[in-house]
Design a protein around this motif. Structure first.
Motif, short mmCIF file in Angstrom:
data_model
loop_
_atom_site.label_atom_id
_atom_site.label_comp_id
_atom_site.label_asym_id
_atom_site.label_seq_id
_atom_site.Cartn_x
_atom_site.Cartn_y
_atom_site.Cartn_z
N VAL A 9 0.86 -1.18 0.00
CA VAL A 9 0.00 0.00 0.00
C VAL A 9 0.89 1.23 0.00
CG1 VAL A 9 -1.77 1.27 1.24
CG2 VAL A 9 -1.77 -1.23 1.25
N VAL A 10 0.59 2.11 -0.88
CA VAL A 10 1.34 3.35 -0.97
C VAL A 10 0.92 4.26 0.15
CG1 VAL A 10 1.86 5.34 -2.40
CG2 VAL A 10 1.48 3.11 -3.47
N SER A 11 1.85 4.60 0.99
CA SER A 11 1.58 5.51 2.10
C SER A 11 2.27 6.83 1.86
CB SER A 11 2.04 4.89 3.42
OG SER A 11 3.42 4.63 3.36
N THR A 18 10.79 3.53 -0.72
CA THR A 18 10.45 2.19 -0.25
C THR A 18 10.55 1.18 -1.37
OG1 THR A 18 9.00 3.09 1.43
CG2 THR A 18 8.65 0.80 0.82
N CYS A 19 9.98 1.52 -2.52
CA CYS A 19 10.05 0.60 -3.66
C CYS A 19 11.50 0.32 -4.06
CB CYS A 19 9.29 1.19 -4.86
SG CYS A 19 7.51 1.32 -4.59
N PHE A 20 12.26 1.35 -4.07
CA PHE A 20 13.65 1.20 -4.49
C PHE A 20 14.42 0.28 -3.54
CE2 PHE A 20 18.07 2.47 -4.57
CZ PHE A 20 18.34 2.46 -5.93
N TYR A 145 13.11 2.08 -15.84
CA TYR A 145 12.04 2.46 -14.93
C TYR A 145 10.71 2.45 -15.67
CZ TYR A 145 15.57 4.18 -11.64
OH TYR A 145 16.62 4.28 -10.76
N THR A 146 9.60 2.30 -14.86
CA THR A 146 8.24 2.41 -15.38
C THR A 146 7.46 3.39 -14.50
OG1 THR A 146 8.29 0.14 -16.19
CG2 THR A 146 6.11 1.17 -15.90
N ASP A 147 6.79 4.36 -15.15
CA ASP A 147 6.03 5.36 -14.41
C ASP A 147 4.63 4.83 -14.11
OD1 ASP A 147 8.13 7.10 -14.52
OD2 ASP A 147 7.46 8.08 -16.37
N VAL A 148 4.22 4.94 -12.83
CA VAL A 148 2.86 4.57 -12.39
C VAL A 148 2.23 5.81 -11.77
CG1 VAL A 148 1.45 3.09 -10.93
CG2 VAL A 148 3.55 2.18 -11.99
N GLN A 156 -4.72 3.79 -2.87
CA GLN A 156 -4.26 3.11 -4.08
C GLN A 156 -3.25 2.01 -3.75
OE1 GLN A 156 -2.56 5.72 -6.97
NE2 GLN A 156 -2.22 4.10 -8.51
N THR A 157 -3.41 0.87 -4.42
CA THR A 157 -2.52 -0.28 -4.26
C THR A 157 -1.87 -0.61 -5.60
OG1 THR A 157 -3.87 -1.18 -2.50
CG2 THR A 157 -2.35 -2.70 -3.58
N VAL A 158 -0.56 -0.86 -5.57
CA VAL A 158 0.18 -1.17 -6.80
C VAL A 158 0.85 -2.54 -6.64
CG1 VAL A 158 2.04 -0.48 -8.34
CG2 VAL A 158 0.62 1.26 -7.25
N SER A 159 0.64 -3.40 -7.61
CA SER A 159 1.31 -4.71 -7.63
C SER A 159 2.42 -4.70 -8.68
CB SER A 159 0.30 -5.82 -7.97
OG SER A 159 -0.71 -5.89 -6.98
#
Length: 1089
Positions: A9-11, A18-20, A145-148, A156-159
């Protein structure tokens, strides 16, 4: 392949970093990468740190357990960072610097909300080529990289899916696989030989015992059994074909490099475009020699010890041609039939496969073996040996060949010309070959004074790696653009640069210019030659194995005749068994032989194209640069008289009447610069005249030093004790010294001003020692004085080289003097006493006029060389019996030095440790000279060389008319009796001539008159020389069979270029002193009374 899927979950404030970190740290477990960090503006410093070094101010280091540190897409920290342990209730994070200080990053409460998420989807690391263990170059990293887009940061949740590819380095496995494959290929050939021997033996057994039986005792195999027999034949053919193709691939993949030793002879003018000024560059070297050797190498690729055409015709003749006499046939065709009888039958029975194979294989092998024996025993020795001819061609062309059949193993053919250059015309080449045949030059071998030119080479990995590194630009075509130099984008320039670099590199390796990639030369052990392998693995130095058998032919058809003969036999038999036709089998065998021979040449040409395709950039020269032309008489005289010198001695000089009327000298160089020196001086403190000739070798430095110093040492040695004390007192008081010598020198004779202080200090030390060793009133003995002067000067030359000098030039000079060498022949004439001190192969000859007016030669010195048996015995007696065979080899000292006594030449006098120590501390210029670093072979018990002279005393008589002192260049061209005759006739004006010979040809009276007029002109031309030494030199260079000067011969010899003249003659230095018979007669009578 490892994959993983992680929903999260994106906070707020935590998503990008965090993703990195989740991808790089938690999943990939990568090593830490250092990234730049800009310190606060009030610090003014820039530090580098890794992300794990962040620590909380309150909690301390190693409290950053969460990965919720915010970063932007450039990898830099954002304005705010939080510690999860204390929930961010502090104002900053501390970042330690390399010095231990901490930078503080302040919190900024207000910041912009993120609008997009940058996801790392792919990361590729590409290693730079040539990355070695322990030397990792910076890798090329490609990040995708990919932009979301972020629509709702709260819900919003990203998988995302991460993948990591692991690639194993297969080089080691590939090496093991290649080794196993090579083993199987070689094993296939050996197994094929076993099958072949068994099948041929079996067929021959049935052929002999079945056909020769008188009663039925042996039966042929059944058809089922013959099928198995044919299967064995097929296995033998298949395995032999595999071996044959393997050898063929090795032959076409041999790495061949031609090392060109030719160097430019002169410099050519060219204009520099930038400045418009002319500049002299080395003239280009012709490439035709290299192409010629390469073409000859391609020509010998397919030569064999048998003639394929003769082989086919002979086999068909014996198998198909029937010669019938009465009721018996002499044709071998019947031997393969089922009938045990060999006589002509009423019917023709069917044939046996076993007998047919045994007959065809045996016949083919017998004819082939007979050809091999004939070729080896007779043809190679009496007609033509192409392998040895190729080695000779390399020597004549000044080209060496390096063949690498394996990575670190191959062959080397040493083709460096002993004449220095190979770009010559036909006449000069023929003269060079004559000099070789007469042993007037060096030998062709790699080691001095050896004839071994071919070697098996086992290279070190270091040398092979450097070899591959030079070749790499040629093999590398594609790759990341940042790894290729833009200047090498042009393939032509790449090839040219690589060729010249490789040529220089391999040439310097052969010349021992790289100590870390040096090599040794040795013989293979008997067992190593038998099993065909080497026991020693080259680790520090490569190994060159002497190979007089020319085994480099193993990469040619020539060296694989056994394999080819067996393959041809099996090919012929298999085709015959399948087609039941000897003719068809013969035709197809011949076709396959021709196809292989014709396809091998293009393969080799393509292989060598890498090194030679670019060489047309060199200039092509169809005409030789060296051309002999006829000099005019004035030009000849100008050359001969350039260094002549005459001096007339006054009959009474105020002290005594001189027995010497005068002397004349001259020099003719062959080396550039001339290595000979001459000196003449009159002793002022004592009586007597000094004349000396000094013949240098390995340079002119030592001879130059002798010409300046030796006479001073002799003069000081002749001074009485009181005079020596006066000299020392004058030096101590700072007064001017009384002159010791009056020099009589040619204007071109050189004196080294830079070394005069050094020379004087050494001379002063010598006379100080003489003062201590002598007593007041003591008069030195002339023989002892000459002996002491020679030995002391040689000792000073050695000592000065060991001590060195603060002045860089003088340090270099004294080392040059010590490492070069010179022989010396000195005459001291005092009244009727003539003393000759000789060390080396210069010579002094006395001209004696007999009662009938003719002249005879009386030798006053002995050559210290291998032709002197007493000198040989002396050398061998000074060293252990174990060195008896090595101390003098091929008439040279340690196989290197012709004279057995000489000044300098410390590489024959010092220990190896002393030589290395002096050279290591010497100037860089000395290191460029390979001669100084060369240690003679079998160097065990130095010193091997001495400068101690041999002293001869002669009491002059009225019939003793003149003295000739000459370097060995004179005595090599004229016999001493001929020298005395020429000088005597010149001085007396009486010329004796031999009867005119016309060689048996018919001549008219007019032609005879022409010959007499020409002879008369030559006799009259003898009087054009005003200097007897010049006249003698004219004869030494231009004499013909009549004992007169041939102007054409003289012109050709004097017009030879500097680099070629030394191959035909040596430097010539002559001093002729003429005696006064009246004075000598009077002194003789006084002595008798």
């Amino acid at each position: 392949m490892a994959t993983g899927t992680l929903p999260f979950v994106v906070s707020r404030h935590k998503v990008p970093l965090t993703c990195f970190l989740l991808m790089c740290v938690d999943l990939l477990h990568c090593q830490q990468f250092t990234i730049p960090f800009k310190a606060p503006s009030d610090c003014g410093a820039e530090e580098y740190f890794d992300i794990s070094s962040l620590s909380c101010v309150r909690c301390g280091q190693n409290q950053l357990r969460s990965t919720t540190v915010e970063r932007n897409i450039s990898g830099n920290l954002l304005e705010e960072a939080r510690c999860e342990t204390c929930n961010g209730n502090i104002s900053a994070f501390s970042v330690p610097s390399s010095s231990g200080d901490s930078f503080v990053q302040k919190r900024q409460p207000n910041r912009q909300q993120p609008t997009a998420l940058e996801l790392l989807t792919k990361k590729v690391f590409q290693l730079v080529p040539r990355t070695l263990e322990g030397q990792v170059f910076p890798p090329l990293m490609i990040v995708t990289y990919t932009d979301v887009p972020i629509t709702d940061v709260n819900t919003q949740t990203v998988s995302t899916t991460f993948s990591m590819e692991y690639e194993m380095d297969q080089s080691e496995a590939r090496v093991k696989t290649d080794t196993m494959l090579k083993f199987l290929l070689f094993y296939a050939g050996d197994l094929a030989n076993v099958f072949f021997a068994v099948t041929v033996g079996t067929g021959l057994y049935w052929l002999i015992f079945y056909k020769a039986q008188q009663f039925v005792s042996v039966l042929l195999p059944l058809p089922a059994q013959e099928e198995k027999f044919v299967t064995y034949i097929g296995c033998a053919f298949t395995l032999k074909a595999v071996q044959f193709l393997h050898k063929l691939m090795l032959q076409v993949s041999v790495d061949v490099f031609l090392i060109d030793w030719e160097r430019p002879r002169s410099k050519a003018n060219r204009t520099v475009q930038a400045t418009g000024e002319p500049k002299r560059d080395p003239s280009p070297v012709s490439i035709w020699r290299t192409y010629f050797v390469a073409n000859e190498w391609n020509e010998i690729q397919a030569i064999r010890k048998i003639s394929p055409t003769f082989q086919i015709m002979a086999v068909l003749f014996f198998l198909e041609v029937h010669l019938t006499l009465s009721t018996y046939t002499l044709g071998l065709f019947w031997l393969h039939l089922l009938s045990p009888l060999s006589s002509l039958l009423a019917y023709t029975p069917s044939y046996s496969l076993t007998l047919r194979y045994g007959l065809a294989a045996t016949l083919w092998l017998c004819i082939g073996l007979l050809q091999v024996i004939f070729f080896t025993v007779f043809y190679e020795h009496f007609v033509e040996d192409k392998i040895r001819q190729f080695v000779d061609l390399c020597s004549i062309s000044n080209i060496s060949v390096l063949l690498l059949s394996q990575r670190c193993f191959g062959y080397y053919i040493h083709g460096r010309s002993v004449h220095g250059h190979a770009d010559t015309n036909m006449e000069e080449m023929n003269n060079n070959l004559k000099r070789e045949a007469e042993s007037l030059c060096g030998q062709r071998g790699l080691l001095p004074n050896t004839d071994v030119q071919t070697f098996q080479v086992s290279l070190t990995n270091r040398l092979r790696s450097q070899y591959d590194r030079i070749r790499e630009p040629l093999s590398r075509r594609n790759g990341p653009s940042r790894l290729i130099d833009a200047s090498t984008a042009n393939p032509f320039e790449q090839n040219t640069r690589a060729y010249h670099t490789m040529n220089h590199f391999l040439g310097s390796i052969i010349d021992h210019a790289h100590p870390d990639m040096d090599y040794i030369v040795k013989d293979k052990l008997m067992f190593e030659r038998v099993i065909g392998m080497e026991f020693l693995e080259p680790s520090e130095k490569s190994i060159f194995y002497n190979d007089e058998a020319h085994s480099f032919s193993d990469v040619l058809f020539y060296g694989n005749e056994a394999t080819l003969l067996i393959f041809d036999t099996l090919f012929f038999c298999v085709v015959d068994l399948g087609s039941q036709s000897f003719v068809l089998a013969a035709v197809l065998t011949y076709v396959q032989q021709m196809v292989l021979a014709s396809t091998l040449l293009p393969c080799q040409q393509h292989r060598s194209h890498m090194w030679h395709s670019q060489l047309h950039s060199r200039s092509y020269r169809t005409a030789s640069v060296l051309r002999s032309y006829i000099l005019t008489p004035p030009q000849v005289n100008s050359i001969l008289k350039a260094n002549e010198f005459s001096f007339k001695v006054p009959e009474f000089d105020g002290k005594n009447v001189s027995a010497v009327m005068g002397f004349e000298s001259n020099q003719l160089p062959a080396n550039a610069p001339i290595e000979d020196r001459r000196s003449a001086a009159t002793c002022l403190q004592t009586r007597g005249m000094l004349l000396g000739v000094f013949d240098g070798h390995a340079g002119c430095a030592c001879a130059q030093a002798l010409s300046e110093r030796l006479f001073y040492y002799i003069a000081v040695s002749l001074l009485p004790h009181d005079t020596l004390c006066e000299l020392e007192a004058a030096v101590e008081a700072g007064r001017a010294l009384s002159p010791i010598l009056q020099w009589n020198k040619h204007p071109n004779d050189y004196f080294s001003r830079e070394a005069q202080t050094l020379y004087f200090n050494s001379l002063r030390t010598y006379w100080q020692e003489l003062i201590d060793l002598t007593s007041p009133g003591e008069i030195p003995d002339t023989s002892e004085a000459l002996l002491s002067a020679f030995k002391r000067l040689d000792n000073d030359i050695s000592l000065e080289a060991q001590v060195g000098d603060p002045n860089a030039f003088l340090h270099y000079w004294v080392l040059r003097v010590a490492f070069s060498g010179a022989t010396a022949c000195v005459a001291h004439i005092d009244g009727s006493d003539l003393y000759i001190a000789n060390a080396g192969d210069a010579r002094a000859v006395l001209g004696v006029q007999e009662e009938d007016g003719s002249f005879s030669a009386h030798t006053l010195s002995n050559d210290h060389s291998a032709q002197n048996e007493e000198e040989v015995s002396r050398i061998r007696g000074e060293h252990p019996p174990s060195e008896r065979k090595t101390v003098i080899r091929q008439d040279r000292l340690l196989g290197q030095l012709m004279p057995f006594r000489a000044f300098g030449d410390v590489k024959f006098k010092w220990s190896i440790e002393l030589q290395k120590r002096v050279l290591e501390s010497g100037p860089d210029q000395l290191h460029e000279n390979e001669q100084t670093k060369f240690i003679p072979p079998n160097y065990h018990t130095p010193p091997y060389l001495t400068a101690e002279p041999e002293i001869t005393h002669h009491k002059l008589r009225p019939q003793d008319r003149f003295l000739v002192i000459g370097s060995d260049g004179l005595w090599e061209t004229l016999h001493r009796q001929e020298v005395v005759r020429i000088v005597g006739e010149y001085l007396t004006g009486v010329h004796q001539r031999q009867p005119l010979k016309v060689g048996g040809y018919r001549v008219t009276l007019g032609q005879m008159q022409g010959l007499l007029d020409e002879r008369k002109a030559r006799v009259s031309s003898a009087f054009e020389d005003q200097n007897v030494a010049t006249h003698l030199m004219r004869h030494a260079v231009g004499n013909n069979e009549f004992g007169t000067v041939d102007h054409e011969r003289l012109s050709k010899m004097l017009s030879l270029p500097e680099e070629l003249a030394r191959m035909y003659r040596d430097d010539i230095t002559i001093i002729v002193a003429q005696f006064n018979p009246n004075v000598i007669g009077a002194q003789t009578q006084e002595g008798q009374s």
